[in-house]
Motif scaffolding. Structure first.
Motif, PDB file in Angstrom:
ATOM      1  N   GLN A  84      89.618 114.441 -33.873  1.00 17.00           N
ATOM      2  CA  GLN A  84      88.301 113.693 -34.050  1.00 17.00           C
ATOM      3  C   GLN A  84      88.601 112.317 -33.658  1.00 17.00           C
ATOM      4  OE1 GLN A  84      87.016 111.080 -36.510  1.00 17.00           O
ATOM      5  NE2 GLN A  84      85.208 111.517 -35.281  1.00 17.00           N
ATOM      6  N   ARG A  85      89.778 111.546 -34.254  1.00 15.62           N
ATOM      7  CA  ARG A  85      89.795 110.151 -34.061  1.00 15.62           C
ATOM      8  C   ARG A  85      90.015 109.916 -32.597  1.00 15.62           C
ATOM      9  NH1 ARG A  85      87.024 107.941 -36.615  1.00 15.62           N
ATOM     10  NH2 ARG A  85      87.802 106.021 -36.768  1.00 15.62           N
ATOM     11  N   ASP A 122      88.954 111.615 -30.010  1.00 16.57           N
ATOM     12  CA  ASP A 122      87.768 111.782 -29.083  1.00 16.57           C
ATOM     13  C   ASP A 122      86.636 111.072 -29.664  1.00 16.57           C
ATOM     14  OD1 ASP A 122      89.645 113.512 -27.769  1.00 16.57           O
ATOM     15  OD2 ASP A 122      88.873 115.322 -28.755  1.00 16.57           O
ATOM     16  N   ALA A 123      86.506 110.290 -30.606  1.00 16.69           N
ATOM     17  CA  ALA A 123      85.371 109.875 -31.162  1.00 16.69           C
ATOM     18  C   ALA A 123      84.688 108.714 -30.112  1.00 16.69           C
ATOM     19  CB  ALA A 123      85.787 109.088 -32.654  1.00 16.69           C
ATOM     20  N   ASP A 124      85.138 108.213 -29.265  1.00 16.54           N
ATOM     21  CA  ASP A 124      84.767 107.285 -28.470  1.00 16.54           C
ATOM     22  C   ASP A 124      84.475 107.807 -27.004  1.00 16.54           C
ATOM     23  OD1 ASP A 124      87.232 107.303 -27.776  1.00 16.54           O
ATOM     24  OD2 ASP A 124      87.459 104.990 -27.630  1.00 16.54           O
ATOM     25  N   ILE A 174      81.800 112.461 -41.090  1.00 14.15           N
ATOM     26  CA  ILE A 174      81.911 113.113 -39.923  1.00 14.15           C
ATOM     27  C   ILE A 174      82.595 114.565 -40.282  1.00 14.15           C
ATOM     28  CG2 ILE A 174      82.869 113.612 -37.633  1.00 14.15           C
ATOM     29  CD1 ILE A 174      81.060 111.258 -37.557  1.00 14.15           C
ATOM     30  N   GLY A 229      83.446 108.274 -40.289  1.00 18.52           N
ATOM     31  CA  GLY A 229      83.555 107.937 -39.033  1.00 18.52           C
ATOM     32  C   GLY A 229      83.671 106.205 -38.735  1.00 18.52           C
ATOM     33  N   ILE A 230      83.546 105.773 -37.498  1.00 16.57           N
ATOM     34  CA  ILE A 230      83.816 104.381 -37.375  1.00 16.57           C
ATOM     35  C   ILE A 230      82.695 103.635 -37.789  1.00 16.57           C
ATOM     36  CG2 ILE A 230      83.933 102.608 -35.393  1.00 16.57           C
ATOM     37  CD1 ILE A 230      85.274 104.710 -33.719  1.00 16.57           C
ATOM     38  N   ASP A 248      92.552 102.939 -37.102  1.00 16.01           N
ATOM     39  CA  ASP A 248      92.244 103.736 -38.361  1.00 16.01           C
ATOM     40  C   ASP A 248      93.478 103.970 -39.322  1.00 16.01           C
ATOM     41  OD1 ASP A 248      91.377 105.144 -40.563  1.00 16.01           O
ATOM     42  OD2 ASP A 248      89.761 106.259 -39.336  1.00 16.01           O
TER      43      ASP A 248
END
Length: 128
Positions: free
Chosen positions: A102-103, A105-107, A76, A70-71, A38
């Motif tokens: 956030q980026r 931990d997003a997955d 978000i 978000g992705i 990102d």
């Protein structure tokens, strides 16, 4: 399939981003890794983690809130009510830190599921 390929020694061409591999094997991910998935978020974090007063004022003048796409392009919130909270100049570093977290931990839920599945076939220390 991935676990069986690892266990049997068969080659399986699986092209996953380094960001994903690092998360899968538990390596620490950084903003440099976020930049690979990102660019916009990575640039904002790099620019705003310790911003000059001019950068902070410029960013807050854009009407930015404590929310980020978000992705899957859904909004978000970086905290409850973040979509309606403007980023003021004094809160720009906080925004950068929350966005980075956030980026990174997003997955995490997806990675836990993959690790759990792999762990039934391959001892997790072998992935490192």
């Amino acid at each position: 399939l991935l676990g069986l390929a690892l266990r049997s020694g068969d080659r399986l061409q699986l092209l996953l981003a380094p960001f994903v591999w690092k998360g899968l094997v538990g390596d620490r991910r950084t903003n440099a890794d976020v930049l690979t998935i990102d660019e916009d978020a990575g640039r904002i974090v790099a620019r705003c983690s310790d911003p000059s007063p001019e950068i902070a004022a410029e960013l807050s003048a854009t009407g930015l809130t404590f929310a980020w796409p978000g992705i899957a392009s859904e909004e978000i919130e970086l905290f409850d009510g973040g979509a309606s909270t403007l980023v003021t100049p004094d809160r720009v570093p906080e925004f950068a830190a929350l966005l980075l977290r956030q980026r990174l931990d997003a997955d995490e839920a997806q990675l836990r599921a993959v690790r759990r599945g792999l762990g039934t076939v391959v001892p997790m220390p072998l992935l490192r």
